[in-house]
Design a protein around this motif. Structure first.
Motif, short mmCIF file in Angstrom:
data_model
loop_
_atom_site.label_atom_id
_atom_site.label_comp_id
_atom_site.label_asym_id
_atom_site.label_seq_id
_atom_site.Cartn_x
_atom_site.Cartn_y
_atom_site.Cartn_z
N ILE A 477 0.83 -1.20 0.00
CA ILE A 477 0.00 0.00 0.00
C ILE A 477 0.87 1.26 0.00
O ILE A 477 0.60 2.23 -0.72
N ASP A 478 1.93 1.25 0.81
CA ASP A 478 2.83 2.40 0.85
C ASP A 478 3.44 2.68 -0.52
O ASP A 478 3.53 3.84 -0.97
N LYS A 479 3.89 1.62 -1.20
CA LYS A 479 4.49 1.79 -2.53
C LYS A 479 3.48 2.33 -3.53
O LYS A 479 3.77 3.24 -4.33
N PHE A 480 2.27 1.77 -3.47
CA PHE A 480 1.20 2.22 -4.36
C PHE A 480 0.90 3.71 -4.13
O PHE A 480 0.76 4.50 -5.07
N TYR A 481 0.82 4.09 -2.87
CA TYR A 481 0.52 5.48 -2.56
C TYR A 481 1.64 6.42 -3.05
O TYR A 481 1.37 7.47 -3.63
N ASP A 482 2.87 6.04 -2.76
CA ASP A 482 3.99 6.89 -3.18
C ASP A 482 3.98 7.09 -4.70
O ASP A 482 4.21 8.21 -5.19
N LEU A 483 3.69 6.02 -5.42
CA LEU A 483 3.68 6.09 -6.88
C LEU A 483 2.59 7.04 -7.35
O LEU A 483 2.82 7.95 -8.18
N VAL A 484 1.36 6.85 -6.84
CA VAL A 484 0.24 7.67 -7.29
C VAL A 484 0.44 9.12 -6.86
O VAL A 484 0.20 10.06 -7.63
N ASP A 485 0.89 9.34 -5.62
CA ASP A 485 1.05 10.69 -5.11
C ASP A 485 2.05 11.49 -5.94
O ASP A 485 1.86 12.69 -6.20
N ALA A 486 3.11 10.80 -6.36
CA ALA A 486 4.12 11.49 -7.17
C ALA A 486 3.52 11.99 -8.48
O ALA A 486 3.77 13.13 -8.91
N GLU A 487 2.72 11.15 -9.15
CA GLU A 487 2.16 11.54 -10.45
C GLU A 487 1.06 12.59 -10.28
O GLU A 487 0.90 13.48 -11.12
N VAL A 488 0.28 12.47 -9.21
CA VAL A 488 -0.78 13.48 -8.98
C VAL A 488 -0.15 14.84 -8.70
O VAL A 488 -0.60 15.87 -9.22
N THR A 489 0.89 14.84 -7.90
CA THR A 489 1.57 16.11 -7.60
C THR A 489 2.17 16.71 -8.87
O THR A 489 2.11 17.93 -9.09
N ALA A 490 2.74 15.86 -9.71
CA ALA A 490 3.37 16.34 -10.94
C ALA A 490 2.37 16.94 -11.91
O ALA A 490 2.71 17.82 -12.70
N THR A 491 1.11 16.48 -11.86
CA THR A 491 0.11 16.96 -12.81
C THR A 491 -0.84 17.98 -12.21
O THR A 491 -1.80 18.41 -12.86
N GLY A 492 -0.62 18.39 -10.95
CA GLY A 492 -1.40 19.46 -10.36
C GLY A 492 -2.74 19.03 -9.78
O GLY A 492 -3.61 19.89 -9.59
N GLY A 493 -2.90 17.75 -9.49
CA GLY A 493 -4.17 17.28 -8.91
C GLY A 493 -4.11 17.25 -7.39
O GLY A 493 -3.12 17.65 -6.77
N ALA A 494 -5.18 16.77 -6.78
CA ALA A 494 -5.26 16.65 -5.32
C ALA A 494 -5.90 15.31 -4.99
O ALA A 494 -6.99 14.99 -5.49
N ASP A 516 -7.78 21.62 -16.43
CA ASP A 516 -8.10 20.56 -15.47
C ASP A 516 -8.33 19.22 -16.17
O ASP A 516 -7.82 18.19 -15.74
N ALA A 517 -9.08 19.23 -17.25
CA ALA A 517 -9.36 17.97 -17.95
C ALA A 517 -8.08 17.39 -18.55
O ALA A 517 -7.83 16.18 -18.48
N LEU A 518 -7.25 18.27 -19.17
CA LEU A 518 -6.00 17.79 -19.76
C LEU A 518 -5.07 17.22 -18.69
O LEU A 518 -4.47 16.16 -18.87
N ASN A 519 -4.96 17.94 -17.58
CA ASN A 519 -4.10 17.45 -16.50
C ASN A 519 -4.60 16.10 -15.95
O ASN A 519 -3.81 15.22 -15.60
N ALA A 520 -5.92 15.95 -15.88
CA ALA A 520 -6.48 14.68 -15.41
C ALA A 520 -6.13 13.55 -16.36
O ALA A 520 -5.75 12.44 -15.92
#
Length: 646
Positions: A477-494, A516-520
């Motif tokens: 779970i920690d690895k999954f979170y780190d992976l997703v959080d990094a990409e969300v941060t890079a694309t300006g999401g929350a 917003d749509a493009l970043n998503a």
């Protein structure tokens, strides 16, 4: 279409299942230890009860027996037993107490003239009286089958000697206080002693008494033998007169259960007999018991129905039990049954509490205990004396200790779950956390906005977590979170929800932008590539993932009041985005994007062949079809759409 509140709309139970479900199960080893200890404790108590080495339990059993006797109520005796009471009126005629031998002789003679089956004189005649009175009494005793009381004299208050065989546990007396030899030529003797508990209540009557040179029967046994004209056969645990079989408790003791207060067994006054006022046939074919009930004279015993029951009535009760075989059955068989109940009842209750640590488990345990109590009372009312104290003594410590252990374990688990919950809350929604840190009143008023919503979920993870265990599950779970959080941060999401194996991402909070749509969509592609690479390196993880993305109006608000508030994003857009993950999984795709989101981006991305579609699909909870694009070709969809001209 009506909107639904949704803090984490996809499988709300799976996150906790994946991380802490294993710790909520009671360890099998702990339950096995509890069952073993309860069986050993119950077995010890049952064995002590079987061998008669449990005085503390016997005291409790005496109290519970009185209670059950009162619940059972009074009963009407039916055996031919009549008491001739030497009461106050009789003493008034005689002029003194003890009665002169001449008066006692007249009483016995008038009783004998009515032709009873037997006469039992519950009076010690050890001393010599005047010659005329003794001679008259001796002659009177000879006119009917008669037994006169003897008394066993014990060297101490402990009556049981370590004898073997049939006589094991039989009271061993130092000597017998017999009637005077003048009367032995006319009557038999029977020992009138009875055993009482610490409260003085007669619980049983030994049918035999032993001295160094002889064995003597109890007064009730000899009276019945004279009445039936049959000598008893006494074996281990059994008293038999012909076809009559009476079960005996350990030490050849006859258990006693009283019919009611004094006078319950038919009683006539000795004064009526002396005055010849009694019906001439009142004593015919009866076992007549002559004994004292005069005020201040003779033995009296406390019983559940009467605090001063005359001893003669206890003797008469024992005679009735032998004649009718209606006394309570308490013998080796019932004591072995007590042993079994003492072992298995606590085990059953512990199993119920281990099965469910909530109202259901307590209700099941209480129901079983209630059924046992009812069965125990019904058995007692029908003449079978199972112990109540032994099972209770076996159950109470076992259940209380196990319950305390469960409570301690529950509090320990609750503290651990609280720590895990705090940890999950810290990482669940960092997007909201950052916004709230900057503005504590954020979303105090619901916020309506247009936003892109993305859901990411690991598939097959719940079953895998059960195999890997809690530690390995947390690492994934920690690895999954780190992976997703990094990409969300890079694309300006929350990240607005992160729990277990799923993530909800929002683009457009708190302020919407044209990208917003493009970043998503960029976030979806980046997460997809990262997950493909990560999962390909984890050959031992048989899991996949699915992503759903949609664009539209949402409502962000606080739910609840006071300290129980939580932030949630609701609306049809959220529901559709979550269900697009199922559309992707059903069509063997990893990403499902709505046409609504792509319309906001433009179709330049489709020129690279990253998405294929559109395909018209039906989303659960919506009317009509929804146009969806998938991250890879789906033969099933393509075949269906090509056949319809799509």
């Amino acid at each position: 279409m009506a909107t639904e509140p949704c803090q984490w709309p996809v499988k709300p139970h799976r996150a906790l299942t994946a991380t802490v479900a294993i710790t909520m199960v009671i360890p099998k080893s702990s339950l096995a230890v509890a069952l073993l200890l309860s069986a050993l404790w119950g077995g010890l108590l049952g064995w002590l009860n079987l061998t008669g080495d449990a005085p503390a339990i016997d005291r409790v059993e005496a109290t519970l027996t009185d209670f059950r006797m009162l619940l059972r109520g009074e009963r009407t005796p039916v055996a031919p037993v009549v008491i001739v009471a030497i009461d106050d009126a009789t003493v008034e005629i005689a002029g003194r107490y003890p009665l002169p031998r001449s008066v006692l002789a007249e009483l016995v003679e008038k009783a004998a003239l009515q032709r009873p089956k037997a006469i039992a004189v519950d009076i010690l005649l050890a001393d010599e009286g005047d010659d005329a009175g003794d001679r008259a009494l001796s002659e009177a005793l000879s006119k009917a089958p008669t037994v006169v009381a003897a008394a066993a004299v014990f060297p101490s208050s402990v009556a049981n000697a370590p004898l073997e065989g049939v006589f094991a546990g039989v009271p061993s007396a130092e000597r017998l206080l017999r009637p005077h030899p003048k009367f032995l030529r006319s009557a038999s003797i029977g020992v009138a002693n009875m055993e009482t508990d610490e409260n003085g209540v007669p619980r049983d009557l030994p049918v035999l008494f032993r001295t160094s040179d002889t064995v003597a029967p109890a007064l009730p046994v000899k009276a019945v033998a004279l009445a039936l004209e049959t000598e008893p056969v006494i074996e281990a645990g059994l008293l038999q007169f012909g076809d009559r079989k009476i079960a005996l408790d350990r030490g050849l003791r006859l258990p006693i259960a009283f019919y009611g207060p004094r006078g319950t067994i038919p009683t006539v006054s000795g004064a009526e007999l002396l005055r010849s006022e009694l019906d001439p046939s009142a004593l015919a074919d009866q076992v007549v018991v002559i004994g004292a009930s005069v005020t201040g004279g003779g033995d009296v015993f406390p019983t559940p129905f009467d605090p001063v029951l005359p001893g003669v009535e206890v003797i008469a009760t024992a005679i009735h039990h032998i004649l009718e075989a209606d006394g309570p059955r308490r013998d080796e068989t019932t004591r072995y049954a007590d042993l079994a109940v003492a072992i298995f009842l606590p085990m059953l209750l512990v199993s119920c509490l281990a099965w469910r640590r909530n109202a259901l488990g307590f209700s099941a345990a209480g129901s079983i205990l209630g059924l046992w109590a009812i069965a125990n009372m019904l058995a007692f009312s029908n003449g079978i004396w199972f112990s109540a104290a032994v099972p209770i003594a076996a159950v109470l410590p076992t259940v209380l200790l196990f319950g305390a252990a469960q409570l301690w374990q529950g509090r320990s688990n609750a503290a651990r779950f609280e720590r895990q919950s705090m940890m999950l809350q810290r990482i669940q929604a960092p997007g909201y956390s950052r916004l709230l840190a900057r503005n504590p009143s954020f979303l105090a008023t619901p916020l309506h906005l247009e936003a892109a919503v993305v859901f990411v979920d690991l598939s097959g993870f719940t079953g895998l977590s059960e195999e890997l265990g809690a530690i390995a599950t947390r690492e994934i779970i920690d690895k999954f979170y780190d992976l997703v959080d990094a990409e969300v941060t890079a694309t300006g999401g929350a990240i607005t929800s992160f729990m277990g194996d799923g993530v909800m991402i929002l683009f457009g909070l708190p302020n919407a932008t044209k990208d917003d749509a493009l970043n998503a969509l960029r976030c979806c592609f980046r997460i997809s590539r990262r997950l493909d690479g990560w999962l390909s390196d984890q050959q031992n993880l048989k899991i996949g993932y699915k992503i759903g993305a949609h664009f539209g109006p949402v409502v962000a608000s606080r739910l609840g009041r006071g300290a129980t508030q939580q932030i949630a994003t609701t609306g049809d857009t959220v529901n559709v985005a979550s269900r697009l993950m199922d559309i992707a999984a059903e069509n063997e795709a990893s990403l499902a994007v709505s046409a609504e989101l792509l319309n906001r981006v433009g179709h330049a991305v489709l020129e690279k062949g990253s998405l294929k579609g559109p395909y018209d699909v039906h989303v659960r909870g919506r009317t009509g079809a929804l146009a969806v694009w998938l991250s890879s070709s789906s033969p099933g969809l393509e075949a269906r759409h090509s056949s319809t001209g799509k």
